[in-house]
Design an enzyme around this catalytic site. Structure first.
Site, PDB file in Angstrom:
ATOM      1  N   GLY A  79       0.925  -1.269  -0.107  1.00 21.55           N
ATOM      2  CA  GLY A  79      -0.086  -0.110   0.072  1.00 21.55           C
ATOM      3  C   GLY A  79       0.815   1.150   0.114  1.00 21.55           C
ATOM      4  O   GLY A  79       2.153   1.036  -0.079  1.00 21.55           O
ATOM      5  N   GLY A  80       0.212   2.225   0.133  1.00 21.35           N
ATOM      6  CA  GLY A  80       0.908   3.775   0.360  1.00 21.35           C
ATOM      7  C   GLY A  80       1.829   3.595   1.381  1.00 21.35           C
ATOM      8  O   GLY A  80       2.850   4.369   1.281  1.00 21.35           O
ATOM      9  N   MET A  81       1.508   2.883   2.512  1.00 22.30           N
ATOM     10  CA  MET A  81       2.326   3.110   3.623  1.00 22.30           C
ATOM     11  C   MET A  81       2.947   2.332   4.228  1.00 22.30           C
ATOM     12  O   MET A  81       3.694   2.040   5.117  1.00 22.30           O
ATOM     13  CB  MET A  81       1.063   3.438   4.821  1.00 22.30           C
ATOM     14  CG  MET A  81       0.401   4.744   4.300  1.00 22.30           C
ATOM     15  SD  MET A  81      -1.153   4.852   5.520  1.00 22.30           S
ATOM     16  CE  MET A  81      -2.227   4.671   4.698  1.00 22.30           C
ATOM     17  N   LYS A  99       0.150  -5.406   8.786  1.00 25.48           N
ATOM     18  CA  LYS A  99       0.516  -4.094   8.037  1.00 25.48           C
ATOM     19  C   LYS A  99       1.786  -3.888   8.497  1.00 25.48           C
ATOM     20  O   LYS A  99       2.028  -3.515   9.775  1.00 25.48           O
ATOM     21  CB  LYS A  99      -0.474  -2.964   8.243  1.00 25.48           C
ATOM     22  CG  LYS A  99      -0.162  -1.961   7.250  1.00 25.48           C
ATOM     23  CD  LYS A  99      -1.440  -1.109   7.179  1.00 25.48           C
ATOM     24  CE  LYS A  99      -1.114  -0.295   5.712  1.00 25.48           C
ATOM     25  NZ  LYS A  99      -2.306   0.128   4.940  1.00 25.48           N
ATOM     26  N   VAL A 104       1.330  -5.067   3.227  1.00 27.49           N
ATOM     27  CA  VAL A 104       0.256  -5.688   4.121  1.00 27.49           C
ATOM     28  C   VAL A 104       0.233  -7.166   3.749  1.00 27.49           C
ATOM     29  O   VAL A 104       0.326  -7.516   2.426  1.00 27.49           O
ATOM     30  CB  VAL A 104      -1.295  -5.385   3.690  1.00 27.49           C
ATOM     31  CG1 VAL A 104      -2.231  -6.136   4.512  1.00 27.49           C
ATOM     32  CG2 VAL A 104      -1.492  -3.910   3.819  1.00 27.49           C
ATOM     33  N   ASP A 151      -8.007   9.015   4.827  1.00 29.72           N
ATOM     34  CA  ASP A 151      -7.699   8.421   3.767  1.00 29.72           C
ATOM     35  C   ASP A 151      -8.783   7.752   2.936  1.00 29.72           C
ATOM     36  O   ASP A 151      -8.641   6.488   2.622  1.00 29.72           O
ATOM     37  CB  ASP A 151      -6.235   7.671   3.704  1.00 29.72           C
ATOM     38  CG  ASP A 151      -5.656   7.328   2.582  1.00 29.72           C
ATOM     39  OD1 ASP A 151      -4.887   6.499   2.704  1.00 29.72           O
ATOM     40  OD2 ASP A 151      -6.059   7.975   1.655  1.00 29.72           O
TER      41      ASP A 151
END
Lengths: 902, 181
Positions: free
Chosen positions: A100-102, A122, A105, A214
């Site tokens: 993901g963006g952060m 995550k 996962v 988000d």
């Protein structure tokens, strides 16, 4: 340091030098050059030859692939670190679900032998680990405490023994909401039902003080059973980079947000509040319903980001799906409005809560009218006036400080933020404002219930006093927009209270500009309460202050002139009110015609001109307003349609009834048409009711008048109800619904008993006169006509002139008098009507009022035997009536036949 | 690795790159990573990365043009080391057993392997080239590892882009020769 590769450095240096020479030669010259190399270079000859041969080959793959691209992979060390089977805290990683963006996962399960449940783990990016671990400690309980059927649970969050933070969440087996909707080919209603699940979840979280930040389709999954699961609540706050941003835009890029779904304030790096989630939800819903994003943001360009922020409001959803006519029709109107409200650039203008958003969706599904788009619009007796007290959004002004550039970040952007002393202070002030706004918007009731708008405003006042006691100026400045809010909510008492408090502070600070600003708002508020003497007194004080303080800035001066104009109008002094507003406008034009206040002044001027019986000036002012709106507020449908409505009133005053109807319908088309309870809509309906009556289209007149009446009832506006009832009763009568006509007229009269406004009295008397006239009850008609004339101020010409639409009323009285055989009265009334209507008409040849006046005068003269005079009088009447009304209108026909007779 | 930083800067430069070397590298990594995370792949252009890293480090509001050029050279040198480290790790991982989720198909793995070998080879050969013709090394770093254009390289080194192109051609040949290809 020498490399193992080189055994003979000087040799290679020679090769280098020779190679340079050789490559400078054209291809075919090289062989010759090689041949004549001296014997000294013999040892390097083979190498040279080989290298040159290589050079001649075009398709050498050596070093042809860019390595720079690998920089990406090199940076992202996660892929190297984590493997299936790896243990993270109490969990064992199974397979990667995605990056993901952060972070990444992983699908995981518990590492011990406990009953197996699939979990999503995550793992944030390594470089951010430090900050995340710290924030986890603070946020974990809040996030884990979110228990809702539509929110993916956060089971656990912690750090491994190696210091790596992780989040363990409920694993959701589903697809993103847009994919789900596409696969199952959902209808609009079904999509909205799904959306409600989403909204419920978000509203719940807001009640627990967690903002998502988000929201996007990727974070909104739907299971096979059609249940929504929201992912990553608050994760964005948790998993952001610690480093303070250099500029707001840097923050955006460093924060791994999806720019397509981020609200303007997020992109600008301003405080994130409930309103940001509302916006993001709006985009999600927009995309879900139409299949498109309202606008696509080009990610790489600062200029593009800016354009989207500063640019026009989002396009209407229905206009994006014109290919699919059925869908477009479904979306048009209320759904358009709902989306538009959620997507307002300015957070204040959106739905204040997600519940509010969801409520409107529910209403749409139940075929109930949805809440109107709010603006600071006051609504007085059918006229659209737009009040505008303070600049609402800081977004634009913030952006103005940032210089645009085609490349991503340049030094200029930083230059704009260079702190000079005063600028630093200002910045601190702005920060305080942001923090405060943030605090207010995150406040909710103790039980997690969202507060009503009034409660929120009350709460914001509490916070203000509590937190900012040491900064009284801040309090005073903040109380002004708060008073604005109370005005919108209709709570004049609280509006007064906060303004008075602000005034006290201003006096303690001995700041004349602030005192004047507050006091001028107070003048308007007192006028709203009908306390003219109080308002006058305060105004006098203000004028004295202004005279004593020549340095008071232009803005406050203009505001005061504006208030003064309103005061004059309240006193009934039409001439003064118009003069003052003209003066205020002139000043504003010179000072800053791009200020929002300019538009507010212009729209108020429209109304004052109409009240003053100067429709030509009103018309011209509307033209001006529309131009200004086009330049600055392009998509503000409400302001545009409001002005067009006033223009329709002007046309009506000038006797061009058909043109007025056309204009009014244009205005309605702009609003999207269906908001039955929108205050401006009610005004338009009222006007159409009256005009259609005059046009003799009874059925239409009835329909519109009914609509206006229900709007007025819903809004609790007595003045409008009176006028609407009167109009409706006239329409009823014309349609032959006599019983209803009587009933409505009676109700209007009843409501009138406690009122003192001559305009309302005139309207009711008019209805009574008309009905009586229609029923051939001469005496009642005359009595009602007399009452009507008295309300107008007849026979005082000045007073009559000051009342709007008096010419039409005079004509009714003239007709009644004529029917009763009172020729002198009829003649006098009709002549006065002719004079008045001719004075205000743009073109007397197009004015139905002029036409009707001439017709009546001709009839009187004919009855008096003055045939010659009658012939002169009737000339042009039929044409004017045809133009102003319609060629087949009874009056036009009457005029034509009379002319033929003469 | 040749310490290009000290080579490029005059002794009295206010910017002591040697000091902020690790921090600068760190900064570039962080920025690049966060941009990556945001999906802004094309924002990894070296120039802006460098500018931003420098700005964050120094907290100034303007970069001197000369510094900028030095920084570019330095940054690409940094990128070289980062990539080389990464490639080495990858090679080791591949040698040590299953390539994990690096690649699922053998052909792909082989292609990677070939490219990795080239990178490591170039890196080693550059060490040698440094003693033969220093400017060539810079050109290779900027072009091969940094992805800069000929024009950008020319500006940084104070030569025309035609010169840059010729240097690049020559460098490739010499490197190939050094590697015995």
């Amino acid at each position: 340091m020498t490399s193992a590769l080189i055994t003979d450095l000087p040799r290679w240096r020679r090769i280098n030098a020779l190679l340079e020479e050789a490559l400078a030669l054209p291809q075919d010259a090289r062989d010759a050059w090689l041949a004549q190399l001296s014997g000294q270079q013999a040892d390097v000859l083979p190498t040279l030859r080989a290298l040159l041969a290589r050079h001649a080959v075009e398709t050498d793959a050596f070093m042809s692939r860019p390595v720079a691209a690998m920089w990406r992979k090199a940076i992202d060390a996660n892929a190297v670190d984590d493997e299936p089977g790896q243990i993270i805290g109490p969990y064992q990683l199974l397979r990667p679900l995605g990056a993901g963006g952060m972070g990444t996962v992983w699908l995981a399960q518990r590492a011990d032998a406990s009953p197996q449940r699939l979990i999503a783990v995550k793992l944030p990016l390594r470089d951010w680990a430090r900050g995340v671990a710290e924030r986890l400690k603070q946020e974990r309980d809040t996030l884990a405490g979110l228990e809702h059927p539509n929110i993916a649970r956060l089971y656990d969050a912690g750090t491994t023994s190696g210091g790596r933070p992780y989040l363990a969440m409920e694993y959701v087996d589903g697809v993103s909401i847009d994919v789900f909707a596409a696969r199952r080919d959902l209808t609009v209603r079904e999509k909205l039902a799904l959306f409600q699940q989403v909204a419920n979840a978000v509203a719940y979280a807001h009640g627990r003080l967690v903002v998502h930040r988000d929201l996007k389709p990727g974070n909104i999954l739907v299971t096979r059973e059609g249940e929504v699961r929201l992912l990553d609540f608050g994760a964005a706050k948790l998993l952001r980079d610690d480093e303070p941003p250099i500029s707001a835009l840097t923050e955006e890029m460093g924060r791994a947000l999806s720019p397509d779904y981020a609200s303007p304030e997020q992109i600008l790096g301003e405080s994130i509040t409930v309103a940001s989630d509302v916006y993001s939800l709006g985009i999600v819903l927009f995309e879900l319903l139409t299949g498109h994003l309202p606008y696509t943001l080009k990610r790489h360009s600062t200029a593009a980001l800016q354009a989207a922020i500063l640019g026009a409001e989002s396009p209407r959803a229905s206009s994006l799906v014109t290919v699919n006519r059925q869908l477009s029709r479904e979306l048009r109107g209320d759904l358009d409005n709902i989306l538009a409200k959620a997507l307002k650039k300015c957070p204040r203008e959106r739905y204040e809560t997600v519940s509010g958003f969801a409520d409107d969706v529910r209403r749409w599904l139940n075929h109930e009218p949805v809440s109107a788009q709010r603006d600071s619009a006051a609504y007085r007796l059918g006229k659209f006036v737009r009040r505008n007290r303070v600049a609402v959004c800081t977004g634009a002004s913030m952006l103005a400080a940032i210089v645009a550039s085609a490349t991503v970040i340049t030094a200029e952007m930083l230059e704009a933020r260079t702190q000079r002393d005063s600028a630093r202070l200002q910045a601190k002030h702005a920060q305080a404002q942001e923090r405060y706004a943030n605090m207010v918007m995150e406040q909710f009731g103790p039980g997690g219930q969202p507060l009503t708008r009034e409660e929120m405003t009350d709460r914001s006042v509490e916070i203000l006093y509590r937190q900012y006691g040491s900064d009284p100026r801040f309090i005073a400045e903040a109380l002004i927009p708060i008073s604005d809010r109370y005005m919108e909510l209709g709570n004049t008492d609280k509006e007064l209270a906060v303004l008075k408090r602000a005034g006290e502070i201003a006096r303690r600070l001995a700041d004349p500009a602030l005192i004047i600003e507050v006091d001028c708002y107070l003048v308007e508020t007192e006028l709203d309460k009908g306390r003219i003497e109080n308002a006058e007194q305060r105004m006098n004080e203000v004028q004295a202050l202004l005279a004593a303080n020549p340095k008071v800035p232009m803005r406050q001066r203009i505001d005061c002139m504006h208030a003064d104009a309103t005061l004059a109008d309240a006193r009934g002094d039409r001439i003064a009110s118009v003069n003052r507003i003209e003066a205020a406008i002139a000043l504003q034009e010179r000072d800053d015609p791009t200020d929002r206040n300019y538009r507010a002044l212009l729209s108020h001027a429209q109304v004052l001109y109409l009240y003053a019986g100067r429709p030509k000036d009103a018309y011209a002012t509307v033209e001006k307003t529309l131009e200004v709106l086009k330049k600055t507020d392009a998509r503000n449908g409400e302001a545009i349609s409001g002005s067009m409505h006033n223009q329709s009133l002007a046309l009506n005053q000038m006797g061009e009834v058909q043109a007025a109807i056309d204009r009014e319908r244009e205005a309605i088309a702009i609003t999207g048409g269906d908001d039955a309870n929108h205050p401006v809509m009610a005004a338009m309906a009222q006007t159409l009711g009256r005009m259609y009556t005059r046009m003799n289209h009874a059925a239409e007149a009835e329909a519109w008048a009914e609509r206006a009446l229900s709007g007025a009832r819903e809004g609790g506006n007595i003045a409008s109800q009176i006028v609407d009832l009167a109009t409706l009763s006239e329409a009823n009568e014309a349609a032959g619904h006599t019983a209803q006509a009587s009933a409505n007229a009676a109700e209007a009269a009843h409501l009138l008993s406690s009122r003192s406004d001559p305009r309302e009295r005139a309207a009711v008397s008019r209805a009574q006169a008309l009905i009586a006239f229609d029923r051939k009850d001469a005496r009642a008609a005359q009595a009602a006509a007399a009452a009507m004339l008295e309300a107008l101020g007849y026979p005082d010409v000045a007073k009559v002139r000051a009342s709007q639409s008096s010419d039409v009323l005079l004509l009714l009285a003239a007709r009644i008098a004529l029917e009763a055989g009172d020729l002198p009265s009829a003649s006098h009334l009709a002549s006065l009507a002719l004079k008045l209507s001719r004075d205000v008409a743009r073109d007397p040849g197009q004015s139905a009022t002029v036409g009707e006046a001439r017709l009546l005068i001709a009839r009187v003269q004919f009855a008096q035997g003055k045939t010659e005079d009658a012939r002169v009088s009737i000339h042009g009447a039929a044409d004017a009536l045809s133009a102003g009304l319609a060629p087949d209108h009874p009056l036009a026909i009457e005029a034509a036949s009379l002319e033929a007779k003469l | 690795m040749a310490n290009l930083a000290s080579e490029l800067l005059p002794a009295d430069s206010p910017l002591n790159l040697a000091e902020c070397l690790p921090a600068f590298y760190d900064q570039m990594r962080r920025i690049a990573r966060s941009r990556l995370a945001g999906g802004h792949y094309t924002m990894l252009d070296t120039t802006s990365l460098v500018h931003e890293s420098f700005l964050r480090l120094r907290n100034v509001n303007q970069i001197d043009v000369k510094d900028s050029e030095h920084l570019l050279a330095y940054a690409t040198s940094t990128m070289r080391s980062v990539v080389v480290d990464y490639v080495r790790q990858r090679k080791a991982a591949r040698r040590g057993g299953d390539a994990a989720h690096e690649s699922l198909n053998q052909q792909h793995a082989e292609k990677l392997g070939v490219h990795d070998d080239e990178i490591l080879g170039v890196h080693n050969a550059l060490e040698a080239l440094a003693d033969i013709d220093g400017r060539l090394v810079r050109v290779v770093e900027m072009r091969y590892f940094g992805g800069l254009t000929d024009a950008e390289i020319g500006r940084a080194l104070g030569v025309t882009d035609r010169t840059v192109r010729r240097d690049w051609e020559r460098a490739k040949l010499l490197l190939a020769g050094l590697l015995g290809r």
